[in-house]
Each structure stands twice: as structure tokens, then as C-alpha cells.
Design an enzyme around this catalytic site. Sequence first.
Site, short mmCIF file in Angstrom:
data_model
loop_
_atom_site.label_atom_id
_atom_site.label_comp_id
_atom_site.label_asym_id
_atom_site.label_seq_id
_atom_site.Cartn_x
_atom_site.Cartn_y
_atom_site.Cartn_z
N GLY A 75 34.04 -40.35 -8.00
CA GLY A 75 35.27 -40.27 -8.76
C GLY A 75 35.38 -41.46 -9.69
O GLY A 75 34.57 -42.38 -9.64
N SER A 148 36.40 -52.70 -9.41
CA SER A 148 36.44 -51.27 -9.76
C SER A 148 36.08 -50.48 -8.51
O SER A 148 35.21 -50.90 -7.74
CB SER A 148 35.43 -50.96 -10.86
N GLY A 161 31.66 -46.52 -3.75
CA GLY A 161 32.45 -47.62 -3.19
C GLY A 161 33.04 -48.50 -4.25
O GLY A 161 33.71 -48.02 -5.17
N CYS A 179 36.83 -48.01 -16.85
CA CYS A 179 37.78 -47.38 -15.92
C CYS A 179 38.76 -46.44 -16.63
O CYS A 179 39.82 -46.12 -16.09
CB CYS A 179 38.57 -48.43 -15.14
#
Length: 217
Positions: A75, A148, A161, A179
Site C-alpha cells: 500500500g 514512510s 513495512g 508519499c
Amino acid sequence: MMRQRPLTLVQDDLVDYEKAMERMAALVEERQDDARPDTLWLLSHPPVFTVGKRTLETHLPDPSAGIPVVPTGRGGQLTYHGPGQLVGYLIVKLRAGEGVVDYIREVELRLVEALGRLGVPAERRDTPPGSELLTGVWTRDTGRKIVSIGMRSSRSVTSHGFALNVDGDLTPWDLAVPCGMPDVEMTSIAHELGRASMEETRRVVAEAFEASGVPGS
């Protein structure tokens, strides 16, 4: 107070991103089959941009920078990895009733704790109503993003992770939109404090995740 969740620690130095993805997939499969315990793998990567499925083309770096861009199954949006950044891959079986977003919140809080011990007051942020999930850790005093996070889960086991900027070059972040946030300013422990130790950061992060083991295990 967070519930205890001890992890087995695996440590490497610099690992090529695509090789790391192959190894991580194998670790996930072992965890899904209960052939290994919950695991934290700490490592770093040579310079690479990784992009999530929803990353906009306008957020990608200029190819003339010469840094590879690799699609990833996690994600989140675009992230830069490079030497001087501590990457932690979390291969963890979610508890009954726990979703990957619940676990991401725990990851954020454990990293806030670690950064506090390293002398960088930090915080996680709530997602504004109607926005995409806001993940990561920001410095409390300067409002910069220092961690992040992008994770996913498959058959109740997490993968991917966090990436914590320790003492690496921050200029590649300026080549793209990190991001998915055009206004974000990325930072590192060294940038905030004027000094940083990768060795100390690894130790403190491992302790914050209750992770122990031997190198190369």
C-alpha cells in the site's frame, strides 16, 4: 499500553530491492504456514524509488536522475530507499479481529517511541476525513516526515513495512512527490539532530519492536 508482540530479528546491511522482495515473499509464505515466528527484517537498499499501485505519473522522478523506479505490491505511494535509511520489513500474523490498518497504527507508535529514545520527538497523524489513509511518522518540533510506511496483508500475514531516514542523502526525495504529498518535507535523524548512528538506531528500533535474534538468522 500496547500488548506484547515479540518478534524474531533478522538483520542485513545493503540488499538489492528486488532480491529483498523475493526473500520477503518466502518469509511471508513460511509465516502463513506457521513455519516461522513473527519477524522483523532490518536492512537497507541501494538507491531506488518504489511506487504503489495508485502512484500518479506526475509524481514520478525525472528518469535523468538515473535512480531505478520499481513497482511494488504494498500500500501507499512513492517512496525512496537508499543507503543511510533503515528499512524494516514486518512479517507478522494478525490477531483475530485485527486488520492491517490496526497494525500500521501499532507500527507508528512503536517508531514514535524509538525516535523519542533517539532524541527526536515524533508523532503519528490521524487521517483527515475523506482522505486516503495517512501513514508514517512526523517530527513533532519541525513537522517534517521522517518515516514512510506502506504495508499489506495476505492470508492474515503482513508484508512490507517502514523506512526510517537515519543519515542518508535526502536530495533524491526532491526529484519526485513522496508519499503522494506534494507539500511534505522529508527529514532524517541526522538532519534533525546534526548527528546519527545507524548502529544505535537499529538497536533502539529492534528494542521498540521487542525484536531479538542473531544476524543472518
